[in-house]
Design a protein around this motif. Structure first.
Motif, mmCIF file in Angstrom:
data_model
loop_
_atom_site.group_PDB
_atom_site.id
_atom_site.type_symbol
_atom_site.label_atom_id
_atom_site.label_comp_id
_atom_site.label_asym_id
_atom_site.label_seq_id
_atom_site.Cartn_x
_atom_site.Cartn_y
_atom_site.Cartn_z
ATOM 1 N N SER A 153 0.814 -1.210 0.000
ATOM 2 C CA SER A 153 0.000 0.000 0.000
ATOM 3 C C SER A 153 0.852 1.267 0.000
ATOM 4 O O SER A 153 1.949 1.301 0.561
ATOM 5 C CB SER A 153 -0.921 0.007 1.227
ATOM 6 N N ARG A 154 0.327 2.321 -0.611
ATOM 7 C CA ARG A 154 0.992 3.628 -0.551
ATOM 8 C C ARG A 154 0.755 4.298 0.793
ATOM 9 O O ARG A 154 1.496 5.196 1.184
ATOM 10 C CB ARG A 154 0.466 4.529 -1.664
ATOM 11 N N ASN A 155 -0.301 3.881 1.498
ATOM 12 C CA ASN A 155 -0.605 4.428 2.813
ATOM 13 C C ASN A 155 0.332 3.798 3.835
ATOM 14 O O ASN A 155 0.390 2.572 3.975
ATOM 15 C CB ASN A 155 -2.066 4.127 3.162
ATOM 16 N N ALA A 156 1.084 4.622 4.561
ATOM 17 C CA ALA A 156 2.115 4.116 5.468
ATOM 18 C C ALA A 156 1.532 3.224 6.559
ATOM 19 O O ALA A 156 2.121 2.198 6.925
ATOM 20 C CB ALA A 156 2.874 5.287 6.094
ATOM 21 N N TYR A 157 0.376 3.602 7.086
ATOM 22 C CA TYR A 157 -0.252 2.821 8.147
ATOM 23 C C TYR A 157 -0.652 1.440 7.640
ATOM 24 O O TYR A 157 -0.326 0.412 8.254
ATOM 25 C CB TYR A 157 -1.478 3.570 8.676
ATOM 26 N N LEU A 158 -1.351 1.390 6.514
ATOM 27 C CA LEU A 158 -1.800 0.121 5.964
ATOM 28 C C LEU A 158 -0.626 -0.730 5.491
ATOM 29 O O LEU A 158 -0.658 -1.957 5.577
ATOM 30 C CB LEU A 158 -2.776 0.362 4.813
ATOM 31 N N ARG A 159 0.427 -0.071 4.995
ATOM 32 C CA ARG A 159 1.624 -0.799 4.573
ATOM 33 C C ARG A 159 2.287 -1.463 5.776
ATOM 34 O O ARG A 159 2.674 -2.636 5.713
ATOM 35 C CB ARG A 159 2.598 0.135 3.874
ATOM 36 N N LEU A 160 2.417 -0.732 6.879
ATOM 37 C CA LEU A 160 3.026 -1.292 8.084
ATOM 38 C C LEU A 160 2.214 -2.492 8.575
ATOM 39 O O LEU A 160 2.775 -3.542 8.913
ATOM 40 C CB LEU A 160 3.125 -0.232 9.174
ATOM 41 N N LYS A 161 0.895 -2.350 8.599
ATOM 42 C CA LYS A 161 0.049 -3.449 9.067
ATOM 43 C C LYS A 161 0.233 -4.682 8.182
ATOM 44 O O LYS A 161 0.314 -5.818 8.676
ATOM 45 C CB LYS A 161 -1.413 -3.015 9.072
ATOM 46 N N GLY A 162 0.294 -4.475 6.880
ATOM 47 C CA GLY A 162 0.500 -5.584 5.967
ATOM 48 C C GLY A 162 1.864 -6.229 6.137
ATOM 49 O O GLY A 162 1.999 -7.462 6.072
#
Length: 210
Positions: A111-120
Motif C-alpha cells: 500500500s501507498r498508505n504508510a499505516y496500511l503498509r506497516l500493518k501488511g
C-alpha cells in the motif's frame, strides 16, 4: 491451552482476556495492570524476556496505537511493529503453534498508505515465523468506549450507523464493528486447529462471534 497475550488493556483486549481466562491457562504481558490472574508487567522491550521459561501454545496480540497517540511515527512503529514482532518471535520460541493478531481492514504490504503498509508488513512477518496457524483479524472501524480519546474515531463512531448502511457487499469490511464481537471471535479462534494463514474481515468476524 497455554495462552500468552499482549494488549490486554486496550479496547478489544480488555474484553478478550476474561473470555480466555475462563477456558485456558492465560498469561498477560503488559505495561499496566489488566486484572488478569497471571500477569507480568514491564516495558515493551522486556516482554520477550518475561515470556522466557513459559511454555506457550497460542499467542495473541491486540496491541495497537495511533501515530497521534504515540507522538511520532517512530514511537507508533515501536508499538505496532517492533513490540508485536518481538513478542511473536518469543512466543514461537516458547513453542507457540498459533498466533492471533488484530490488524486493519485494507492492510497491504504494497500500500501507498504508510499505516496500511506497516500493518501488511507485520502480517507477512508473523506468517514467516513458522507458526502452524496464523489468524489475522481485519476489523473495520472499532466501536466501543476507549480509555483514551481519539477524536477521529469518535466522529466515526457517531456516523457509523449511517455509514454502515452505505458500506454493503465488498465494502462491508470497512464498516463499524463492535470491539466485543472481535474479542468473542478471537476467543472462538483459539479452539481452531486447521493449519494455515487465515484473514478474517467483518463478515467472518461476525460469523465467528455468533
Amino acid at each position: 491451552m497455554r495462552v500468552a497475550m499482549i494488549g490486554a488493556t486496550g479496547l478489544i483486549g480488555r474484553q478478550l482476556w476474561p473470555l480466555l481466562e475462563r477456558r485456558h491457562d492465560l498469561l498477560v504481558l503488559g505495561r499496566r495492570p489488566s486484572g488478569a490472574v497471571q500477569e507480568k508487567l514491564g516495558a515493551m522491550a522486556d516482554w520477550p524476556g518475561l515470556l522466557a521459561g513459559h511454555a506457550v501454545d497460542v499467542a495473541i496480540s491486540t496491541l495497537g496505537t495511533t501515530r497521534k497517540a504515540a507522538g511520532s511515527w517512530a514511537a507508533f512503529e515501536a508499538v505496532d511493529r517492533h513490540a508485536v514482532l518481538a513478542f511473536a518471535a518469543a512466543a514461537r520460541k516458547a513453542g507457540g503453534h498459533q498466533f492471533l493478531i488484530v490488524s486493519s481492514s485494507g492492510a497491504d504490504a504494497g500500500s501507498r498508505n504508510a499505516y496500511l503498509r506497516l500493518k501488511g508488513e507485520v502480517e507477512e512477518a508473523i506468517a514467516a515465523l513458522g507458526f502452524e496457524r496464523v489468524d489475522v483479524l481485519r476489523p473495520g472501524l472499532l466501536l466501543g468506549q476507549r480509555s483514551e480519546r481519539r477524536i477521529g474515531e469518535g466522529v466515526g463512531q457517531l456516523l457509523s450507523p449511517l455509514l454502515n448502511r452505505l458500506l454493503v457487499g465488498s465494502l462491508d469490511r470497512y464498516a463499524g464493528i463492535d470491539a466485543g464481537l472481535v474479542a468473542t471471535a478471537m476467543a472462538a479462534l483459539v479452539e481452531r486447529r486447521e493449519p494455515g494463514l487465515f484473514r478474517h474481515h467483518n463478515r467472518e468476524i461476525r460469523a465467528l462471534a455468533a
